[in-house]
Enzyme design. Structure first.
Site, mmCIF file in Angstrom:
data_model
loop_
_atom_site.group_PDB
_atom_site.id
_atom_site.type_symbol
_atom_site.label_atom_id
_atom_site.label_comp_id
_atom_site.label_asym_id
_atom_site.label_seq_id
_atom_site.Cartn_x
_atom_site.Cartn_y
_atom_site.Cartn_z
ATOM 1 N N ARG A 1 1.909 10.689 109.694
ATOM 2 C CA ARG A 1 0.542 10.741 110.199
ATOM 3 C C ARG A 1 -0.155 11.963 109.617
ATOM 4 O O ARG A 1 0.386 13.071 109.684
ATOM 5 C CB ARG A 1 0.632 10.836 111.732
ATOM 6 C CG ARG A 1 -0.638 10.623 112.446
ATOM 7 C CD ARG A 1 -0.367 10.566 113.934
ATOM 8 N NE ARG A 1 -0.242 11.901 114.520
ATOM 9 C CZ ARG A 1 -0.602 12.190 115.761
ATOM 10 N NH1 ARG A 1 -1.071 11.239 116.550
ATOM 11 N NH2 ARG A 1 -0.457 13.400 116.242
ATOM 12 N N THR B 1 -6.731 13.538 110.023
ATOM 13 C CA THR B 1 -7.468 12.268 110.205
ATOM 14 C C THR B 1 -6.757 11.329 111.187
ATOM 15 O O THR B 1 -7.347 10.353 111.629
ATOM 16 C CB THR B 1 -7.563 11.538 108.854
ATOM 17 O OG1 THR B 1 -6.219 11.205 108.428
ATOM 18 C CG2 THR B 1 -8.218 12.400 107.792
ATOM 19 N N ASP C 1 6.130 17.446 119.227
ATOM 20 C CA ASP C 1 6.298 16.767 117.934
ATOM 21 C C ASP C 1 7.749 16.306 117.809
ATOM 22 O O ASP C 1 8.659 17.105 117.582
ATOM 23 C CB ASP C 1 5.923 17.726 116.791
ATOM 24 C CG ASP C 1 5.856 16.991 115.460
ATOM 25 O OD1 ASP C 1 6.833 16.279 115.124
ATOM 26 O OD2 ASP C 1 4.845 17.100 114.776
ATOM 27 N N ASP D 1 9.725 17.064 114.420
ATOM 28 C CA ASP D 1 10.079 18.484 114.297
ATOM 29 C C ASP D 1 11.179 18.860 115.276
ATOM 30 O O ASP D 1 12.109 19.593 114.926
ATOM 31 C CB ASP D 1 8.846 19.361 114.555
ATOM 32 C CG ASP D 1 7.926 19.417 113.342
ATOM 33 O OD1 ASP D 1 8.363 19.017 112.248
ATOM 34 O OD2 ASP D 1 6.784 19.864 113.497
HETATM 35 C C1 PRP Z 1 5.144 10.708 114.748
HETATM 36 C C2 PRP Z 1 5.888 9.657 115.516
HETATM 37 C C3 PRP Z 1 5.129 8.404 115.186
HETATM 38 C C4 PRP Z 1 3.719 8.897 115.049
HETATM 39 C C5 PRP Z 1 2.956 8.566 116.297
HETATM 40 O O1 PRP Z 1 5.533 10.714 113.427
HETATM 41 O O2 PRP Z 1 7.249 9.598 115.194
HETATM 42 O O3 PRP Z 1 5.570 7.754 114.007
HETATM 43 O O4 PRP Z 1 3.775 10.306 114.904
HETATM 44 O O5 PRP Z 1 1.608 8.867 116.170
HETATM 45 P P1 PRP Z 1 0.508 7.731 116.110
HETATM 46 O O6 PRP Z 1 0.816 6.727 117.145
HETATM 47 O O7 PRP Z 1 -0.777 8.476 116.371
HETATM 48 O O8 PRP Z 1 0.517 7.145 114.716
HETATM 49 P P2 PRP Z 1 4.963 11.764 112.351
HETATM 50 O O9 PRP Z 1 3.825 11.158 111.591
HETATM 51 O O10 PRP Z 1 4.705 13.070 113.010
HETATM 52 O O11 PRP Z 1 6.140 11.877 111.303
HETATM 53 P P3 PRP Z 1 7.638 12.436 111.523
HETATM 54 O O12 PRP Z 1 8.370 11.400 112.327
HETATM 55 O O13 PRP Z 1 8.148 12.571 110.148
HETATM 56 O O14 PRP Z 1 7.566 13.755 112.239
HETATM 57 N N1 URA Z 2 3.673 12.411 117.200
HETATM 58 C C1 URA Z 2 4.532 13.134 117.930
HETATM 59 O O1 URA Z 2 5.646 13.442 117.469
HETATM 60 N N2 URA Z 2 4.180 13.513 119.175
HETATM 61 C C2 URA Z 2 2.991 13.193 119.707
HETATM 62 O O2 URA Z 2 2.706 13.563 120.858
HETATM 63 C C3 URA Z 2 2.093 12.434 118.923
HETATM 64 C C4 URA Z 2 2.466 12.059 117.678
#
Ligand code: PRP
Ligand code: URA
Length: 208
Positions: free
Chosen positions: A104, A108, A199, A202
């Protein structure tokens, strides 16, 4: 949101609290996601049809009910969905797995696909794994990618979701079933789930 099921099991609630706790370290965080995924999967398959299989047992051979394990394809959405995969393989060791990676854009809130390795899905049950449904953008994108491969059906297993994102999934994809451990209050102005677990990627992989 008729196709969204919040699984109300006390063990799940307790595990979600463990995830919320900021003192929960990475290793325990991953283990907890793994355990939650296992419980959600068992719930999702509660009414699953069984096939008869011939098995040799201690008094001879007979036909006994079983799941066709090869029919299930687990698809974690990297990164944060990855710790959920092991829990499902503990339940169905002969299932298949495919991988999608989405990130994500934190400005944006649009999701970008950067890895797609999903096997053929015709006749299969695709099980998407992602702990978080915030705006729902990433899951919506993943479901669209999976639908291009014409699976027999799609199930999504998620840990914490915001009503905004879940209603988007329900509206755009009434044909899937989504099982989640906790529906939270909503999103903050940065698109994070409140109270949420922070997050997830992370926290699972010890990055900032
Ligand atoms: C996080 C999570 C989802 C997304 C949710 O991933 O694991 O995939 O955000 O957010 P949304 O519903 O607004 O799309 P992230 O993009 O942070 O990637 P990561 O798993 O590599 O940390
Ligand atoms: N992605 C995450 O990991 N946590 C949130 O709360 C939203 C998006």
């Amino acid at each position: 949101m008729e196709n969204i099921f919040e699984v109300k099991h006390p063990i799940l609630k307790s595990l979600v609290t463990e995830l919320r706790n900021i003192k929960t370290e990475s290793y325990v965080f991953r283990k907890t996601l793994n355990e939650i995924a296992r419980i959600l999967f068992i719930e999702a398959l509660k009414n699953e049809k069984l096939t008869e299989k011939e098995v040799e047992i201690w008094i001879g051979t007979g036909k006994f009910p079983t799941l066709i394990e090869e029919k299930y394809v687990f698809i974690p959405i990297l990164r944060a969905g990855l710790p959920m995969l092991g829990g499902l393989f503990e339940v169905l060791k002969n299932a298949q797995a495919g991988f999608l990676a989405l990130k994500r854009n934190e400005e944006t809130l649009e999701s970008v696909l950067y890895y797609n390795r999903v096997p053929p899905l015709e006749g299969k049950t695709a099980i998407l794994l992602d702990p978080m449904v915030a705006t729902g953008g990433s899951l919506d994108y993943a479901i669209k990618v999976v639908k291009e491969k014409n699976p027999e059906r799609i199930i999504s297993l998620n840990v914490v979701g915001a009503p905004e994102g879940l209603s988007k999934i329900s509206k755009n994809h009434p044909d899937i079933k989504l099982y989640i451990a906790q529906i939270d209050e909503g999103l903050n102005d940065k698109g994070y789930i409140i109270p949420g677990i922070g997050d997830a990627g992370d926290r699972a992989f010890n990055t900032e």
